[in-house]
Design an enzyme around this catalytic site. Structure first.
Site, PDB file in Angstrom:
ATOM      1  N   LYS A  23       0.834  -1.216   0.000  1.00  0.00           N
ATOM      2  CA  LYS A  23       0.000   0.000   0.000  1.00  0.00           C
ATOM      3  C   LYS A  23       0.862   1.256   0.000  1.00  0.00           C
ATOM      4  O   LYS A  23       0.621   2.184  -0.768  1.00  0.00           O
ATOM      5  CB  LYS A  23      -0.923  -0.035   1.232  1.00  0.00           C
ATOM      6  CG  LYS A  23      -1.887   1.123   1.332  1.00  0.00           C
ATOM      7  CD  LYS A  23      -3.147   0.741   2.075  1.00  0.00           C
ATOM      8  CE  LYS A  23      -2.947   0.612   3.574  1.00  0.00           C
ATOM      9  NZ  LYS A  23      -2.854   1.925   4.248  1.00  0.00           N
ATOM     10  N   ASP A 317       1.920  -1.329  11.798  1.00  0.00           N
ATOM     11  CA  ASP A 317       0.573  -1.717  11.340  1.00  0.00           C
ATOM     12  C   ASP A 317       0.221  -3.156  11.698  1.00  0.00           C
ATOM     13  O   ASP A 317      -0.898  -3.604  11.453  1.00  0.00           O
ATOM     14  CB  ASP A 317       0.467  -1.532   9.818  1.00  0.00           C
ATOM     15  CG  ASP A 317       0.498  -0.062   9.432  1.00  0.00           C
ATOM     16  OD1 ASP A 317       0.162   0.787  10.285  1.00  0.00           O
ATOM     17  OD2 ASP A 317       0.866   0.252   8.288  1.00  0.00           O
ATOM     18  N   LYS A 344      -4.329   5.432  15.017  1.00  0.00           N
ATOM     19  CA  LYS A 344      -4.406   4.802  13.686  1.00  0.00           C
ATOM     20  C   LYS A 344      -5.854   4.867  13.198  1.00  0.00           C
ATOM     21  O   LYS A 344      -6.620   5.692  13.669  1.00  0.00           O
ATOM     22  CB  LYS A 344      -3.876   3.368  13.773  1.00  0.00           C
ATOM     23  CG  LYS A 344      -2.370   3.309  14.027  1.00  0.00           C
ATOM     24  CD  LYS A 344      -1.600   3.908  12.863  1.00  0.00           C
ATOM     25  CE  LYS A 344      -0.110   4.008  13.144  1.00  0.00           C
ATOM     26  NZ  LYS A 344       0.588   4.734  12.067  1.00  0.00           N
ATOM     27  N   ARG A 348      -6.261   1.528  18.172  1.00  0.00           N
ATOM     28  CA  ARG A 348      -6.072   0.078  18.018  1.00  0.00           C
ATOM     29  C   ARG A 348      -5.764  -0.620  19.343  1.00  0.00           C
ATOM     30  O   ARG A 348      -5.910  -1.833  19.431  1.00  0.00           O
ATOM     31  CB  ARG A 348      -4.986  -0.214  16.976  1.00  0.00           C
ATOM     32  CG  ARG A 348      -5.509  -0.005  15.570  1.00  0.00           C
ATOM     33  CD  ARG A 348      -4.535  -0.413  14.496  1.00  0.00           C
ATOM     34  NE  ARG A 348      -5.193  -0.353  13.201  1.00  0.00           N
ATOM     35  CZ  ARG A 348      -4.560  -0.223  12.038  1.00  0.00           C
ATOM     36  NH1 ARG A 348      -3.246  -0.135  12.015  1.00  0.00           N
ATOM     37  NH2 ARG A 348      -5.241  -0.194  10.903  1.00  0.00           N
TER      38      ARG A 348
HETATM   39  C1  S3P Z   1       2.453   4.780   6.265  1.00  0.00           C
HETATM   40  C2  S3P Z   1       3.042   5.084   7.453  1.00  0.00           C
HETATM   41  C3  S3P Z   1       2.556   4.617   8.760  1.00  0.00           C
HETATM   42  C4  S3P Z   1       1.572   3.484   8.621  1.00  0.00           C
HETATM   43  C5  S3P Z   1       0.577   3.717   7.528  1.00  0.00           C
HETATM   44  C6  S3P Z   1       1.276   3.894   6.200  1.00  0.00           C
HETATM   45  C7  S3P Z   1       3.029   5.318   5.017  1.00  0.00           C
HETATM   46  O1  S3P Z   1       1.935   5.685   9.439  1.00  0.00           O
HETATM   47  O2  S3P Z   1       0.896   3.258   9.844  1.00  0.00           O
HETATM   48  O3  S3P Z   1      -0.317   2.616   7.444  1.00  0.00           O
HETATM   49  O4  S3P Z   1       2.694   4.809   3.922  1.00  0.00           O
HETATM   50  O5  S3P Z   1       3.825   6.257   5.095  1.00  0.00           O
HETATM   51  P1  S3P Z   1       2.801   6.702  10.334  1.00  0.00           P
HETATM   52  O6  S3P Z   1       3.811   7.294   9.472  1.00  0.00           O
HETATM   53  O7  S3P Z   1       1.845   7.748  10.824  1.00  0.00           O
HETATM   54  O8  S3P Z   1       3.346   5.852  11.443  1.00  0.00           O
END
Ligand code: S3P
Length: 431
Positions: A23, A317, A344, A348
């Site tokens: 993702k 995550d 989140k 969570r």
């Molecule tokens: C992500 C960073 C993470 C993660 C999110 C995706 C990203 O969040 O939890 O699902 O793609 O940069 P944080 O940067 O806020 O920890």
């Protein structure tokens, strides 16, 4: 979003699965591809709702994106200064990555834009990006003094800053790197632990001038981005559900193909190995600048461990499914330094404590984590995902070893990150 699924115990997970594309990397392929000169071709793009929010946002700013519908995209980049003012609010859906990274990018544009999202995203903290971007000179307003979306952004005229982020967050870091490409002088971001580094890897491969060092990264404006090919590896955050399922369900032997194992994301592997999990990384290789492997998982007796410190952002995550593994392990597991879990898609910590307790597990919340007593069998019952995709999928994994059927409500949210999760789980788990 009121779909309900009923999952029963599995006789063992067998065979091979492939999980959908990563993702985080899929979001970045659209963003950086749109800002490049030339056509960026992407394969393995995650066709989840979150990534389509990003795709539509760039289309609304004049970027042509040919979506073949099979994970292959051709993005006709408009160059760093080619985006057009969107004529309507940009809807980021459930996607925090879309909103936070785009707040950074929009701050660098000489036009006005508004970012909003669904009821969950509109509750998530945005000051963490709004504050440093405002320091760079962006003009951003939002509800609650800039903490909550919708965010209205008048960009342009940025100056580079040095910023020490209080949290290890790739979303904060990436928002500032994107803004930094439009600033007058270099921008440096320091973080307490290294968060996922997909932006750094991909921006550099597109030609950005970026220097990484222990504790931070500096971007120097002035370089153009040049289109390239991107093959997106499978998402380790999606593979995590199958890793834990393969470990906790007796009689399992499952090969998960083509999983990204970037060290800033592979905390789940370290955690499960330390718990005594039988995991093997096979055929390690590189795909578009990201390390990848096939992972063989076999049923294992897990033991409780202490989890905290630098592994936390590397597995951020995966804690919902880690807590399921912990409940099946022998002895106590303590998770700390994970306060970020409270902000989140849902809180969570609260959601996992509630749902695990709903299946008879002994779990106590802590301000920055939780304590899970292992080795009690889950009962059947009814649980609610709280609209959070990773809670829904973690509950499905728990259900595979429950003594009765588990009914999970509000499950359509799994489309945000893992389209096809339910049929894939059912076929691998033989249920
Ligand atoms: C992500 C960073 C993470 C993660 C999110 C995706 C990203 O969040 O939890 O699902 O793609 O940069 P944080 O940067 O806020 O920890």
């Amino acid at each position: 979003m009121s779909e309900t699924r009923t999952i029963s115990a599995s006789p063992g997970l067998r065979g091979e699965v492939s999980v959908p594309g990563d993702k985080s990397i899929s979001h970045r392929s659209i963003m950086f591809g749109s800002l490049a000169d030339g056509v960026t071709r992407v394969s393995g793009f995650l066709q989840g709702e979150d990534n389509y929010a990003t795709l539509k946002a760039f289309r609304s700013m004049g970027v042509e994106i040919d979506d073949r519908g099979n994970g292959e995209l051709a993005i006709s980049g408009v160059g760093l200064h080619g985006l057009k003012e969107p004529s309507d609010v940009i809807d980021c859906g459930n996607s925090g990555t879309t909103m936070r990274l785009m707040t950074g990018l929009m701050s660098g544009q000489d036009f006005f834009s508004v970012l909003s999202g669904d009821q969950y995203l509109r509750r998530r903290p945005m000051r963490r990006v709004v504050a440093p971007l405002t320091e760079m000179g962006a003009n951003i307003s939002g509800r609650n003094g800039g903490e909550l979306a919708p965010l209205a952004i008048q960009g342009g005229g940025l100056h580079g800053i040095e910023y020490s982020s209080p949290v290890a967050s790739a979303q904060i870091k990436s928002a500032l790197l994107l803004a930094g490409m439009y600033a007058d002088v270099p921008t440096t971001v320091y973080e307490p632990h290294l968060s996922r580094d997909h932006s750094e890897r991909m921006l550099r491969s597109f030609g950005a001038t970026l220097e990484t060092f222990v504790g931070g990264v500096t971007i120097t404006p002035g370089s153009r981005l040049t289109a390239r090919e991107i093959h997106v590896p499978g998402d380790i955050s999606s593979a995590a559900f199958f890793l834990v399922a393969g470990l906790i369900v007796p009689n399992s032997e499952l090969l998960i193909r083509n999983v990204g194992i970037n060290p800033t994301r592979s905390g789940i592997i370290d955690i499960l190995l330390e718990m005594g999990g039988d995991l093997q990384l096979l055929d390690q290789r590189e795909l578009s600048g990201e390390p990848v492997a096939d992972i063989l998982v076999r049923s294992s007796r897990l033991k409780g461990i202490e989890i905290g410190g630098s592994v936390v952002p590397r597995a951020i995550d995966e804690f919902p499914v880690v807590s399921v593994a912990a409940a099946c392990a022998e002895g106590r597991t303590t998770i700390c330094d994970a306060k970020e879990l409270r902000v989140k898609e849902t809180d969570r910590i609260a959601a996992m404590v509630e749902t695990l307790q709903g299946l008879g597990a002994t779990v106590e919340p802590r301000d920055d984590g939780m304590v899970v007593e292992g080795c009690e069998q889950f009962s059947g019952g009814r649980v609610n995902s709280h609209g959070d995709h990773r809670i829904a999928m973690s509950m499905a994994v728990a259900a595979l070893v429950a003594s009765g059927e588990v009914e999970i409500s509000d499950t359509a949210c799994t489309e945000t990150s893992f389209p096809g999760f339910w049929p894939l789980l059912q076929s691998a788990a033989g249920i």
